[in-house]
Each structure stands twice: as C-alpha cells, then as structure tokens.
Design an enzyme around this catalytic site. Structure first.
Site, PDB file in Angstrom:
ATOM      1  N   VAL A  75      50.801 -29.081  57.358  1.00 49.96           N
ATOM      2  CA  VAL A  75      51.014 -27.816  56.624  1.00 49.96           C
ATOM      3  C   VAL A  75      51.239 -26.705  57.653  1.00 49.96           C
ATOM      4  CG1 VAL A  75      50.015 -26.153  55.023  1.00 49.96           C
ATOM      5  CG2 VAL A  75      49.467 -28.595  54.797  1.00 49.96           C
ATOM      6  N   TYR A 134      41.876 -23.803  52.735  1.00 45.59           N
ATOM      7  CA  TYR A 134      41.975 -24.895  51.768  1.00 45.59           C
ATOM      8  C   TYR A 134      40.908 -24.763  50.671  1.00 45.59           C
ATOM      9  CZ  TYR A 134      45.251 -27.127  54.973  1.00 45.59           C
ATOM     10  OH  TYR A 134      46.347 -27.400  55.756  1.00 45.59           O
ATOM     11  N   ASP A 192      41.790 -28.582  60.023  1.00 46.12           N
ATOM     12  CA  ASP A 192      41.222 -28.087  61.275  1.00 46.12           C
ATOM     13  C   ASP A 192      40.126 -27.084  60.916  1.00 46.12           C
ATOM     14  OD1 ASP A 192      42.769 -29.543  62.944  1.00 46.12           O
ATOM     15  OD2 ASP A 192      44.101 -27.928  63.551  1.00 46.12           O
ATOM     16  N   LYS A 222      49.764 -20.479  50.711  1.00 50.38           N
ATOM     17  CA  LYS A 222      49.146 -20.778  49.411  1.00 50.38           C
ATOM     18  C   LYS A 222      50.205 -21.302  48.428  1.00 50.38           C
ATOM     19  CE  LYS A 222      45.958 -18.160  46.470  1.00 50.38           C
ATOM     20  NZ  LYS A 222      45.312 -16.822  46.392  1.00 50.38           N
ATOM     21  N   GLY A 254      50.347 -14.818  56.216  1.00 49.95           N
ATOM     22  CA  GLY A 254      49.598 -13.695  55.645  1.00 49.95           C
ATOM     23  C   GLY A 254      50.293 -13.035  54.470  1.00 49.95           C
TER      24      GLY A 254
HETATM   25  C1  LIG Z   1      47.220 -22.190  57.549  1.00 53.23           C
HETATM   26  C2  LIG Z   1      48.528 -21.532  57.165  1.00 53.23           C
HETATM   27  C3  LIG Z   1      49.488 -22.592  56.592  1.00 53.23           C
HETATM   28  C4  LIG Z   1      48.272 -20.458  56.115  1.00 53.23           C
HETATM   29  O1  LIG Z   1      49.494 -19.899  55.723  1.00 53.23           O
HETATM   30  P1  LIG Z   1      49.614 -18.355  55.302  1.00 53.23           P
HETATM   31  O2  LIG Z   1      50.977 -18.175  54.721  1.00 53.23           O
HETATM   32  O3  LIG Z   1      49.258 -17.485  56.436  1.00 53.23           O
HETATM   33  O4  LIG Z   1      48.478 -18.252  54.208  1.00 53.23           O
HETATM   34  P2  LIG Z   1      48.476 -17.295  52.927  1.00 53.23           P
HETATM   35  O5  LIG Z   1      49.036 -15.972  53.309  1.00 53.23           O
HETATM   36  O6  LIG Z   1      49.119 -18.004  51.795  1.00 53.23           O
HETATM   37  O7  LIG Z   1      46.922 -17.166  52.652  1.00 53.23           O
HETATM   38  C5  LIG Z   1      46.358 -17.542  51.411  1.00 53.23           C
HETATM   39  C6  LIG Z   1      44.902 -17.184  51.437  1.00 53.23           C
HETATM   40  O8  LIG Z   1      44.235 -17.932  52.468  1.00 53.23           O
HETATM   41  C7  LIG Z   1      43.625 -17.059  53.406  1.00 53.23           C
HETATM   42  N1  LIG Z   1      43.834 -17.649  54.717  1.00 53.23           N
HETATM   43  C8  LIG Z   1      44.983 -17.834  55.372  1.00 53.23           C
HETATM   44  N2  LIG Z   1      44.762 -18.427  56.559  1.00 53.23           N
HETATM   45  C9  LIG Z   1      43.416 -18.591  56.646  1.00 53.23           C
HETATM   46  C10 LIG Z   1      42.561 -19.128  57.621  1.00 53.23           C
HETATM   47  N3  LIG Z   1      43.040 -19.639  58.776  1.00 53.23           N
HETATM   48  N4  LIG Z   1      41.232 -19.163  57.375  1.00 53.23           N
HETATM   49  C11 LIG Z   1      40.735 -18.669  56.213  1.00 53.23           C
HETATM   50  N5  LIG Z   1      41.506 -18.135  55.242  1.00 53.23           N
HETATM   51  C12 LIG Z   1      42.830 -18.088  55.468  1.00 53.23           C
HETATM   52  C13 LIG Z   1      44.356 -15.716  53.249  1.00 53.23           C
HETATM   53  O9  LIG Z   1      43.536 -14.657  53.644  1.00 53.23           O
HETATM   54  C14 LIG Z   1      44.644 -15.713  51.772  1.00 53.23           C
HETATM   55  O10 LIG Z   1      43.483 -15.334  51.073  1.00 53.23           O
HETATM   56  P3  LIG Z   1      43.600 -14.571  49.650  1.00 53.23           P
HETATM   57  O11 LIG Z   1      44.291 -15.519  48.701  1.00 53.23           O
HETATM   58  O12 LIG Z   1      42.175 -14.311  49.296  1.00 53.23           O
HETATM   59  O13 LIG Z   1      44.391 -13.339  49.912  1.00 53.23           O
HETATM   60  C15 LIG Z   1      49.189 -20.833  58.375  1.00 53.23           C
HETATM   61  O14 LIG Z   1      48.275 -19.906  58.923  1.00 53.23           O
HETATM   62  C16 LIG Z   1      49.638 -21.778  59.472  1.00 53.23           C
HETATM   63  O15 LIG Z   1      50.742 -22.297  59.443  1.00 53.23           O
HETATM   64  N6  LIG Z   1      48.788 -21.962  60.476  1.00 53.23           N
HETATM   65  C17 LIG Z   1      49.132 -22.772  61.654  1.00 53.23           C
HETATM   66  C18 LIG Z   1      49.207 -24.234  61.310  1.00 53.23           C
HETATM   67  C19 LIG Z   1      47.909 -24.751  60.761  1.00 53.23           C
HETATM   68  O16 LIG Z   1      46.843 -24.517  61.302  1.00 53.23           O
HETATM   69  N7  LIG Z   1      48.024 -25.494  59.644  1.00 53.23           N
HETATM   70  C20 LIG Z   1      46.888 -26.103  58.989  1.00 53.23           C
HETATM   71  C21 LIG Z   1      46.583 -27.427  59.628  1.00 53.23           C
HETATM   72  S1  LIG Z   1      45.182 -28.243  58.943  1.00 53.23           S
END
Ligand SMILES: CC(C)(COP(=O)(O)OP(=O)(O)OC[C@H]1O[C@@H](n2cnc3c(N)ncnc32)[C@H](O)[C@@H]1OP(=O)(O)O)[C@@H](O)C(=O)NCCC(=O)NCCS
Length: 179
Positions: free
Chosen positions: A116, A159, A152, A129, A124
């Site tokens: 993902v 999640y 992670d 999501k 952000g």
């Molecule tokens: C993890 C990831 C996919 C999230 O994508 P994103 O587009 O930034 O997430 P969103 O904006 O949809 O966030 C949705 C919700 O999750 C929360 N959130 C996002 N990343 C978060 C994190 N690392 N820890 C806790 N909460 C998080 C947001 O605050 C938001 O909360 P809300 O619904 O209360 O406003 C992105 O940060 C990413 O690609 N990270 C690097 C790769 C990675 O680590 N992937 C996961 C591997 S297990």
C-alpha cells in the site's frame, strides 16, 4: 515497510517501458474516477488494470523510501495477485502513477493486502484511505470476508482507522524466515 523490504531484495530483472506517462485509451472496465478536480484540471482515478509500467511503480516505491525489488519478481507478483489497484493523476493526455496496492487471495475466504503506497506529494489528503476502501470494496464484491495485512509499526493506526484489528481474539501473525 521493513517486513517486505527484506522479503523482496535480490537481483534486478528487465521490464519494458513502452507508453510510460502517456494516456492510452482508458478501458472503462478497469477505471473508476474519484470526485476530485485539481486546480490545474487534473483528475484522479483508480484502475484495476495490472498492465503497469514497472519503472513507474519503482519510482513510486523509491519516493517512500522502500528498497528496490527485482522487477522480474515484481512483475510476477502483480501477475499472480488476485487484485491490483493503481491510483493515477490524469492531466490532459498525460497520466502519473500516484498510488498502488495489491492483494493475494485463495479466491474464496481470504485475501491479504500488500504494497500500500501513496506518493508523498499526495499523502494526507485522504487518498490512502480511499485506496484501502476501494480495495476492501473490490474484495467484498468477490465475497472475500477475511481480509488481512501486515502493518509496519508507524502505520498501525492508519489501518485501525479503517477497521483493521491488531491480534483479534489473541490471534498472532507468525513468520518463518530462512536462516
Ligand atoms: C500509509 C499511507 C498509504 C497513507 O496514505 P495517506 O494518503 O497519507 O493517508 P490518508 O490521507 O488517507 O489518511 C487517512 C487517515 O489515516 C491517518 N493516517 C495517515 N497516515 C497515518 C500514519 N502513518 N499513522 C497514523 N495515522 C495515519 C490520517 O491522519 C487520516 O486520519 P483521519 O481519517 O482521521 O483524517 C501513506 O502514508 C504511504 O504511502 N506511506 C508510505 C508507505 C507505507 O508505509 N505504506 C504502508 C505499508 S504497511
């Protein structure tokens, strides 16, 4: 993503790069647009077409600091996945890969979500999501009821916000690695 960083290290493979960045005619069977319009007229859409430029996917994974994986193995993993969802930004007749995820499955009971990722410039904004919800919708549409993933530590809350539980009823994920 330390867990699959270590799973996918090895030698590199080759992959074709035909058509990178150019928007070919979209096949509506695979595409769902998001209700999003960028200031520059850009639009975003999900695609379930697994014909993805592996170099572009590698760039996306580089952007979040994941270790490189052999492209021949990435290609194989995509080919053998049950569901592949990519997220694209479309501007004019150009498109750019900005998100990705895939799931493996026994096609009946279980699916596991992998890889993902959302491009840091687009994080952000709720796209991670939306990507996860789209994955879950597609898997539920195939009558898969048990959806798992390996998080992670820094994304556990992300999640959890989507309804995933850590160790439900005390069940532990267990791993075996070669020595
Ligand atoms: C993890 C990831 C996919 C999230 O994508 P994103 O587009 O930034 O997430 P969103 O904006 O949809 O966030 C949705 C919700 O999750 C929360 N959130 C996002 N990343 C978060 C994190 N690392 N820890 C806790 N909460 C998080 C947001 O605050 C938001 O909360 P809300 O619904 O209360 O406003 C992105 O940060 C990413 O690609 N990270 C690097 C790769 C990675 O680590 N992937 C996961 C591997 S297990």
């Amino acid at each position: 993503m330390g867990f699959w960083k270590s799973l996918f290290t090895g030698t590199d493979g080759s992959a074709s790069r035909a058509g990178a960045g150019s928007l070919e005619v979209l096949d509506s069977r695979f595409v769902e647009f998001l209700p999003y319009q960028g200031e520059n007229g850009s639009r975003l859409y999900f695609s379930t077409d697994r014909n993805i430029d592996l170099y572009e996917l590698e760039e996306l994974c580089d952007a979040v600091g994941w270790s490189r994986r052999p492209l021949r193995k990435v290609r194989k993993a995509i080919q053998h996945s049950f569901l592949v969802v990519s997220l694209w930004e479309q501007k004019g007749n150009r498109r750019r890969l900005i998100g990705f995820s895939r799931a493996t499955s026994d096609h009946a009971f279980n699916a596991t979500i992998w890889d993902v990722v959302v491009n840091p410039s687009f994080q952000g904004k709720g796209l991670g999501k939306s990507l996860m919800k789209y994955m879950i919708k597609k898997l539920r549409g195939e009558d898969i009821s048990n959806i798992t993933l390996f998080a992670d530590p820094h994304v556990v809350e992300f999640y959890q916000g989507l309804g995933f539980m850590v160790d439900p009823e005390g069940i532990k994920g267990m791993f075996w690695y070669p020595d």
